[in-house]
Design an enzyme around this catalytic site. Structure first.
Site, PDB file in Angstrom:
ATOM      1  N   ASP A   1      -2.205   0.738 -14.848  1.00  0.00           N
ATOM      2  CA  ASP A   1      -1.524  -0.695 -14.398  1.00  0.00           C
ATOM      3  C   ASP A   1      -0.770  -1.217 -15.740  1.00  0.00           C
ATOM      4  O   ASP A   1       0.362  -1.737 -15.309  1.00  0.00           O
ATOM      5  CB  ASP A   1      -3.060  -1.379 -14.482  1.00  0.00           C
ATOM      6  CG  ASP A   1      -2.843  -3.102 -14.412  1.00  0.00           C
ATOM      7  OD1 ASP A   1      -2.230  -3.627 -13.121  1.00  0.00           O
ATOM      8  OD2 ASP A   1      -2.697  -3.750 -15.203  1.00  0.00           O
TER       9      ASP A   1
ATOM     10  N   ALA B   1      10.539 -29.282  -6.850  1.00  0.00           N
ATOM     11  CA  ALA B   1      11.176 -28.565  -5.792  1.00  0.00           C
ATOM     12  C   ALA B   1      12.063 -29.136  -4.875  1.00  0.00           C
ATOM     13  O   ALA B   1      13.183 -28.895  -4.331  1.00  0.00           O
ATOM     14  CB  ALA B   1      10.174 -27.867  -4.904  1.00  0.00           C
TER      15      ALA B   1
ATOM     16  N   LYS C   1       3.495  -2.068 -15.248  1.00  0.00           N
ATOM     17  CA  LYS C   1       4.171  -3.566 -15.608  1.00  0.00           C
ATOM     18  C   LYS C   1       5.439  -3.249 -16.699  1.00  0.00           C
ATOM     19  O   LYS C   1       6.201  -3.781 -16.730  1.00  0.00           O
ATOM     20  CB  LYS C   1       3.087  -4.428 -16.132  1.00  0.00           C
ATOM     21  CG  LYS C   1       1.900  -4.918 -15.190  1.00  0.00           C
ATOM     22  CD  LYS C   1       0.848  -5.510 -16.042  1.00  0.00           C
ATOM     23  CE  LYS C   1      -0.094  -5.871 -15.067  1.00  0.00           C
ATOM     24  NZ  LYS C   1      -1.507  -6.309 -15.269  1.00  0.00           N
TER      25      LYS C   1
ATOM     26  N   ILE D   1       1.915 -15.855 -17.284  1.00  0.00           N
ATOM     27  CA  ILE D   1       2.961 -15.886 -18.270  1.00  0.00           C
ATOM     28  C   ILE D   1       4.231 -15.698 -17.697  1.00  0.00           C
ATOM     29  O   ILE D   1       4.465 -14.687 -17.134  1.00  0.00           O
ATOM     30  CB  ILE D   1       2.917 -14.809 -19.368  1.00  0.00           C
ATOM     31  CG1 ILE D   1       1.292 -14.961 -19.972  1.00  0.00           C
ATOM     32  CG2 ILE D   1       3.732 -15.051 -20.601  1.00  0.00           C
ATOM     33  CD1 ILE D   1       1.010 -13.791 -20.901  1.00  0.00           C
TER      34      ILE D   1
ATOM     35  N   GLU E   1       7.460 -12.521 -10.563  1.00  0.00           N
ATOM     36  CA  GLU E   1       6.780 -13.203 -11.749  1.00  0.00           C
ATOM     37  C   GLU E   1       5.382 -12.764 -12.054  1.00  0.00           C
ATOM     38  O   GLU E   1       4.866 -12.481 -12.847  1.00  0.00           O
ATOM     39  CB  GLU E   1       7.042 -14.910 -11.845  1.00  0.00           C
ATOM     40  CG  GLU E   1       6.437 -15.008 -13.283  1.00  0.00           C
ATOM     41  CD  GLU E   1       7.449 -14.542 -14.397  1.00  0.00           C
ATOM     42  OE1 GLU E   1       6.760 -13.596 -15.157  1.00  0.00           O
ATOM     43  OE2 GLU E   1       8.485 -15.157 -14.399  1.00  0.00           O
TER      44      GLU E   1
ATOM     45  N   GLY F   1      -6.461 -13.239 -12.904  1.00  0.00           N
ATOM     46  CA  GLY F   1      -7.352 -14.221 -12.538  1.00  0.00           C
ATOM     47  C   GLY F   1      -6.399 -15.074 -11.303  1.00  0.00           C
ATOM     48  O   GLY F   1      -5.301 -15.004 -11.324  1.00  0.00           O
TER      49      GLY F   1
END
Lengths: 444, 444
Positions: free
Chosen positions: B205, B37, B209, B140, B133, B310
Site C-alpha cells: 500500500d 464552489a 502511494k 492531507i 487527492e 478513515g
C-alpha cells in the site's frame, strides 16, 4: 498560438531579499517550471526605488526602472509581483495594476490584512487574480491548503507558529534558560531578528497572517483591527520552566476559531504566548521554523510545517502563485478559485469577538506568602467564578524563604470571567506580586 | 445560466466506508461547500454491487443501481467518483467514464500506481480531469502541495509515513516493547489492521502511494513495478530499542529521491523500515497518523501531517477534488493543472534505480562471540569496502554470556557495496546469527 513560445511576462516591484530569490529561482528552475506550467515565466521589467542597489541585488541582465507606476501599467507586463512591502505605496501600485487589467502576486501580509477587502473587490470587478501564498508562513503552501485542499470541511480552528523570529527566541529561551532580552540580542546578531524587531516581538506580523487565514477559513472580511495582539516581550524564563514541568511548551500562536456557542456565531482572532502540550507536534517546532495546524470537521487536525521566511522559501511561494496564474487565467473568472476561498457574494458577517469573550484555559503564576490558607483563598475565588482547576504546582519554599510560587492550570473559561477572578486574587494581601497569566490551548 | 442553480451531479461508484463519508460530508457541509464552489454538488446516482448493503450504508434517499456501467455513461452524471477499489473492474469503469467525457475523481492508489499512465493518457485525449487527492495520505492535501504548492522547486526527495496501520504497529511496539505479532493482533482487534493485513504490513500500500508521489514530484511515468518494497513483518523489538538508545526511531517510510550523481539521472523509489533521527518532526508522528516530508531546492523541507485513512478524512480529499473540478472545468484543458503535475509532453525518462544502486546509511546488528578482535575484523571488512562508520554500540556481555550484540551505524554507501560487505561479515565464524540490516535516513 503555441503557448510554450510565449512566456508569461512579470513586472517585478522590489529588489530586496525576496525579489532576488524570485529572480534566482525563475532562472535556475526555468526548465522545471516550464515543464509544469506549459510555458515559460520571465521577468520583463523591474521597478525599484534605488537603481544601483537593485542592479547589485538582481544582476545587470534585467530592465530596471525607478518609475514603479510605469511597470504596473506596462502593456508588456502580464502579471505584477509586488514585493516592496508597506501599506501606502504598495496599495496604490497594486490597485493601479488591477485597474490596468494585470493579475497580481504579492507577499505583503500587512497590505492584505489592512486593505485586502478593497483590493479583492477591485480584482473581482476587473476579473483578475490576486494571489498571496507568500504572505503567510513563507514557503509552506498553507493558503492553498486552506483555500483548496480543505474545501470539504467546515473549518473549526487554526493555530499557527507564523513568526520565525519569536519562535527562534522562545526556542532559545527554553533550551538555554535565558531571558528574553539576552536572546533577542543573540537573534539580532544572527540575523533572525531585525534591528527594529517591534512588528515581530509584539505579535503584529503574526496578527497580519492570522487575519488572512481567518478570512479564508471562515469566509469573513479581513479584520486586522479586531485582532487581539500580545507579543512575547514580557515572557519570563521562570514560566517557560514551570510550563515544561507541567508538560507544556510556550509558543507564540496565531489562533482563529469559530465559536458556534455564541448566538449568531462569532470568530476568535488573537495572537499571544500560549501553553501547548509538549507531546503535540506543533510544540516541537523549533528555531525559526513555522507550522500551522488546521482543524476541520471532516479531516480532523492537519499540520503544515516549513520555513516561514527567507529569500528562496518565500520565492517558492511567489513562483507557485505565478504558475497557478499561468495555468488558470484561461478559466472563466466566475469559476476560478475565489481570492478569499469563498465566493465574494457568500461572505459571512460573523463578528470577531472581543478578547473578553474569548474562551481558553489558563496558566497562572502567583507569588504568594508561604502561609497556611493561601491556596484555599485562591482556589476559593476561582470556584466562586466557576473556573475549575486542572492542576496545581506549588514550589516548596526554602527554609529561609517567606514566599513561594503557586502555579495553577485551569480548565476553559471566558476571559472576562478570568479577569474578574484575577483582580480579586491580586487584591489579596498574601499575593505579593503581579499575577502572571498565560493562555493555554490543548489543540486536540 | 445561474450556475448556483445547477449543481454538479455525481455518479458515485461504491458504497463502502469512504463512499458513506462522501455522502455525509456533502450533505452536512452543503452550505459551506456551495459558498466556496459557487454551485452545489449532489449525488445524482450511485452504483454498487450489493443494493441492500448500499442502502443500509448510504440511506434510502439516493438512486442506487447495481449496473455500474449505466452510472458512468449516464448523461445526467457530470463527474464519476470511483470508490470501489481494485484494479480490474475499476480500470474498466474509469476508462469508460473518461470515454463518455466525464471527469473522474478516485481514491484508488493501486489503480493509479499500476494503470495510471494509461488512464491519464485517455483523460488527456478526451480533455477531462482525473483527480486523486484521496489516493495518497487520506485527508492531507499532499497531492495538491506537490502538484501546485511547490511548483517553483526542483524536488529533491520525498519521505513519508503513508500507511497508518504499520505506523500504529511500530508506535505500539516502541511504546510497549512488544513484538510485531502481538501488536498486529491488537491492531486487528482495534480495527487499525484488516483481517488480511498483507498489503499494509508488507509495504505494498505504501509503495502504491510512493509511486504516485514519485511521478508527480519528478515528472516520470508511474512505475510501481520498479519500486523496492519491504514491509515490517521481520522487525524485532530489540532493534527498535537499540535504535532508541542511539537517538533514532524506526518508521516504515515511502522514499523517492532524485539522484543527480547518476549518469543520465535516476530515481530511487522504495518502501522499507527506516531509522530516522528522533528529533525530526516526522519521527514523532505516532499511531495511525500519516506525514510526508518534501524537500525542494528553493523551499527546503516542508512537512504535511494528518489522518491518512478513515471515512471522513478520505472523504475530505474526495470532496476537495470535486470542488476543484467544479472550479476548473471551464479552463482551457491545455491550461489546467496537469494530472501528473508536468505537461504530458514534458515527462522525464529518468529510470527508477535498482535497490543495489540506492544510497543510504545503515544500521547493522550483529550477534557476535564475546572475544577480542571481533570488532576489528568487522570494522576491517567495512573499511575494505570503503564504508565509513558513524557510531558503534557494543552491549556489554554478562558474566555468564559468551556472545553479545554489536550495533554499527554507517555513513552513506551504495546498497550493492553494503551487500558485499555483509556477506563477508556473515561468513565470519564469530558472527553467530543472521545480521540485521535496516536502512537509515537523516532527512535533513
Amino acid at each position: 498560438m503555441n503557448s510554450i513560445q510565449n512566456p508569461l511576462r512579470l513586472g517585478l516591484l522590489g529588489a530586496g531579499v525576496v525579489a532576488s530569490g524570485v529572480v534566482k529561482v525563475l532562472e535556475r528552475n526555468q526548465a522545471e517550471i516550464r515543464r509544469r506550467a506549459g510555458r515559460g515565466i520571465e521577468v520583463a521589467r523591474v521597478g525599484a526605488r534605488n537603481l544601483a542597489k537593485a542592479r547589485a541585488a538582481l544582476g545587470d541582465g534585467l530592465a530596471i526602472t525607478d518609475d514603479l507606476d510605469a511597470v504596473v501599467t506596462d502593456p508588456k507586463v502580464d502579471i505584477v509581483v509586488e514585493l516592496i512591502g508597506g501599506t501606502t505605496r504598495a496599495r496604490e501600485l497594486v490597485l493601479k495594476a488591477i485597474a490596468s487589467g494585470k493579475h497580481v502576486v504579492t507577499a505583503n501580509k500587512a497590505l492584505l490584512a489592512v486593505h485586502g477587502t478593497e483590493i479583492f473587490a477591485a480584482a473581482s470587478d476587473k476579473g483578475v487574480m490576486v494571489a498571496f501564498e507568500a504572505a503567510v508562513a513563507g514557503g509552506i503552501p498553507i493558503i492553498k491548503a486552506l483555500r483548496e485542499g480543505l474545501t470539504a470541511n467546515r473549518i473549526q480552528w487554526i493555530a499557527g507558529i507564523i513568526n520565525g523570529t519569536t519562535n527562534f527566541i522562545l526556542s532559545e529561551m527554553r533550551a538555554k534558560g535565558l531571558d528574553f532580552g539576552t536572546v533577542l540580542k543573540e537573534a539580532q546578531r544572527l540575523g533572525y531578528a531585525e534591528a527594529d524587531p517591534t512588528f515581530d516581538i509584539e505579535g503584529v506580523d503574526a496578527a497580519h497572517k492570522a487575519t488572512i487565514m481567518s478570512a479564508i477559513a471562515f469566509g469573513i472580511p479581513m479584520q486586522f483591527d479586531k485582532a487581539y495582539v500580545e507579543g512575547i516581550t514580557k515572557l519570563q524564563a521562570a514560566d517557560i520552566n514551570y510550563a515544561e514541568q507541567l508538560g507544556y511548551r510556550i509558543k507564540l500562536l496565531g489562533v482563529t476559531k469559530r465559536r458556534d456557542d455564541v448566538a449568531g456565531g462569532g470568530i476568535e482572532l488573537r495572537v499571544h504566548p500560549t501553553l501547548v502540550p509538549a507531546k503535540r507536534l506543533i510544540a516541537n517546532v523549533e528555531g525559526a521554523m513555522n507550522a500551522v495546524v488546521v482543524n476541520g470537521d471532516a479531516v480532523g487536525s492537519t499540520l503544515y510545517y516549513g520555513k516561514g521566511a527567507g529569500s528562496e522559501p518565500t520565492a517558492s511561494a511567489v513562483v507557485a502563485d505565478l504558475v497557478d496564474v499561468t495555468r488558470l487565467h484561461t478559466a472563466d473568472p466566475d469559476h476560478r478559485v475565489p481570492h478569499l476561498a469563498f465566493q465574494p457574494d457568500a461572505l459571512d458577517n460573523a463578528p470577531v469577538l472581543s478578547i473578553e469573550d474569548v474562551v481558553t484555559s489558563f496558566y497562572l503564576r502567583l507569588r504568594v506568602a508561604d502561609q497556611t490558607g493561601v491556596l484555599a483563598r485562591i482556589t476559593g475565588i476561582l470556584a466562586e467564578h466557576d473556573i475549575s482547576i486542572d492542576a496545581v504546582l506549588q514550589r516548596e519554599a526554602g527554609d529561609d524563604e517567606t514566599q513561594t510560587d503557586l502555579i495553577i492550570l485551569t480548565h476553559e473559561t471566558r476571559e472576562g470571567r478570568m479577569n474578574e477572578a484575577l483582580s480579586k486574587m491580586q487584591a489579596l494581601p498574601t499575593v505579593l506580586a503581579p499575577i502572571v497569566r498565560i493562555r493555554k490551548e490543548e489543540l486536540n
